[in-house]
Structures are given as structure tokens and as C-alpha cells.
Design an enzyme around this catalytic site. Structure first.
Site, PDB file in Angstrom:
ATOM      1  CB  CYS A  43      36.928  11.919 -16.503  1.00  0.00           C
ATOM      2  SG  CYS A  43      36.151  10.869 -15.177  1.00  0.00           S
ATOM      3  NE  ARG A  54      33.931  17.287  -8.086  1.00  0.00           N
ATOM      4  CZ  ARG A  54      34.701  16.653  -9.208  1.00  0.00           C
ATOM      5  NH1 ARG A  54      34.320  16.192 -10.213  1.00  0.00           N
ATOM      6  NH2 ARG A  54      35.801  15.329  -8.214  1.00  0.00           N
ATOM      7  N   GLY A  55      30.902  19.933 -11.849  1.00  0.00           N
ATOM      8  CA  GLY A  55      31.515  19.254 -13.102  1.00  0.00           C
ATOM      9  C   GLY A  55      32.554  18.658 -12.982  1.00  0.00           C
ATOM     10  N   GLY A 102      36.709  22.697 -10.563  1.00  0.00           N
ATOM     11  CA  GLY A 102      35.176  21.699 -11.453  1.00  0.00           C
ATOM     12  C   GLY A 102      34.108  23.027  -9.988  1.00  0.00           C
TER      13      GLY A 102
END
Length: 206
Positions: A168, A68-69, A139
């Protein structure tokens, strides 16, 4: 029509297998849009962005690579996990991934509002924030515009566990739980608010 499946505690690998199976069924229109609501035992999922940037959680966390993102996402007790296996693009404001993310953010913001909690967006990262801290991560992964993975809401997670995982572009302690921010709300109330705030059609299941 949305089929709601409340599954209790599910091992992450089992949840991933179920999502993939349901995604294939939704692509072929064998099932309606399906929302999985569950909890995982503690694991940190590591998305492509985190892998590319060499970002990892502290050593005492179990990890699982995912497609997933996004980057790092903590899962564990006291966190509501929602996996919408939805066929997107059938309704307004679903023409892009960004629009879909915005729609999910608003879903969570509306649910929190029902509990008198002010959820907001923040320029630092997608998701939903309360009092300057991230309490909801999003995500998704798509195949033919049917989604896997989804979003989390940290309700009353173990002290210090989600806080120690730096997403992140974020520092440790940015992500936390509603309880740590002083909000007294139980997970069942949050689940019900999410169902009440969902604007994707009638629901079935329990």
C-alpha cells in the site's frame, strides 16, 4: 522469559491457527511470551487497508485475507517470518501500537547491524529498509494487548517474486531481499542475530 519455537516450513493457515491458540493461552497466562520463527510457502496476505483500497497482487499469486494491520505482504521461500505472541505493555516504551512497532523496528535494525548491514526506518512506510528498499514488513493484531502476526525479513527470496508485489502506497520493486541488494548472508545467521538482538527477557527453547 520468551519461549522460542523454530518450526521450519508451515502452511499459512496452520500458522494462523497456532497463533490464535497461543494468543488465548498467553492472555490467560498459561504460557510465557512466545516467539514463532518459521517460513511459509508462497502466499500474499491481504490486510484490511489493501482490501479497502482494492489493492491486489498480480494474478499468479495465491492470496489469504488477514486481520493484521497493513496492506499486502508477500510470504515465501527465503523469508524469515517471526510471530511474537507477546503480552505488551509490561515494559518501557510499549504504551501504544506505534511504540511497539518502533521497538520491533529497532530489534531488526540491531540484528542487521550485527551482520554489518545498515538497516533504517523510512518515511514511506513502517518496517526496516536497506539501501532505500524495504526488506522487513511489520503487521500486528492485538487482543488484550497480546499480539498475533508479526514481522518478516527477506533474506534470499526467489528473484522477482516479492519485488512484483506493490505494498500500500509503494510501487513494485520497492520491497526486495538482502540477496538482491548484494548482501551475502544466510538465513540461519539472520535468525541468530534476531535472537541475539532481542531485548525482551531470557529465552527458552531451540
Amino acid at each position: 522469559m520468551v519461549d522460542i519455537r523454530e518450526l521450519g516450513v508451515v502452511q499459512y493457515e496452520d500458522g494462523l491457527k497456532l497463533m490464535k491458540s497461543l494468543q488465548a493461552q498467553r492472555i490467560s497466562d498459561e504460557i510465557p511470551d512466545t516467539l514463532l520463527i518459521l517460513e511459509h510457502q508462497e502466499v500474499v496476505t491481504v490486510g484490511p487497508r489493501a482490501r479497502n483500497d482494492g489493492i491486489r497482487p498480480p494474478e499468479d499469486y495465491s492470496t489469504q485475507a488477514v486481520d493484521r494491520g497493513g496492506g499486502l505482504t508477500w510470504h515465501g521461500p527465503g523469508q524469515i517470518v517471526c510471530y511474537p505472541v507477546f503480552k505488551w505493555g509490561l515494559r518501557e516504551q510499549e504504551a501504544s501500537v506505534a511504540e511497539i512497532i518502533t521497538k520491533i523496528e529497532q530489534w531488526v535494525i540491531d540484528a542487521l547491524g550485527m551482520l554489518n548491514i545498515n538497516g533504517e526506518r523510512d518515511h514511506r512506510m513502517q518496517g526496516v529498509w536497506v539501501d532505500g528498499h524495504k526488506i522487513c514488513s511489520i503487521g500486528l493484531s492485538f487482543l488484550r494487548w497480546v499480539s498475533r502476526h508479526g514481522f518478516t525479513v527477506n533474506v534470499n527470496t526467489p528473484p522477482g517474486r516479492v519485488e512484483a508485489v506493490a505494498g500500500c502506497g509503494l510501487t513494485a520493486d520497492t520491497t526486495t531481499s538482502l540477496e538482491n541488494l548484494g548482501y551475502e548472508v544466510d538465513a540461519q545467521a539472520v535468525k541468530q542475530a534476531l535472537l541475539d538482538a532481542m531485548q525482551f527477557g531470557p529465552v527458552t527453547g531451540s
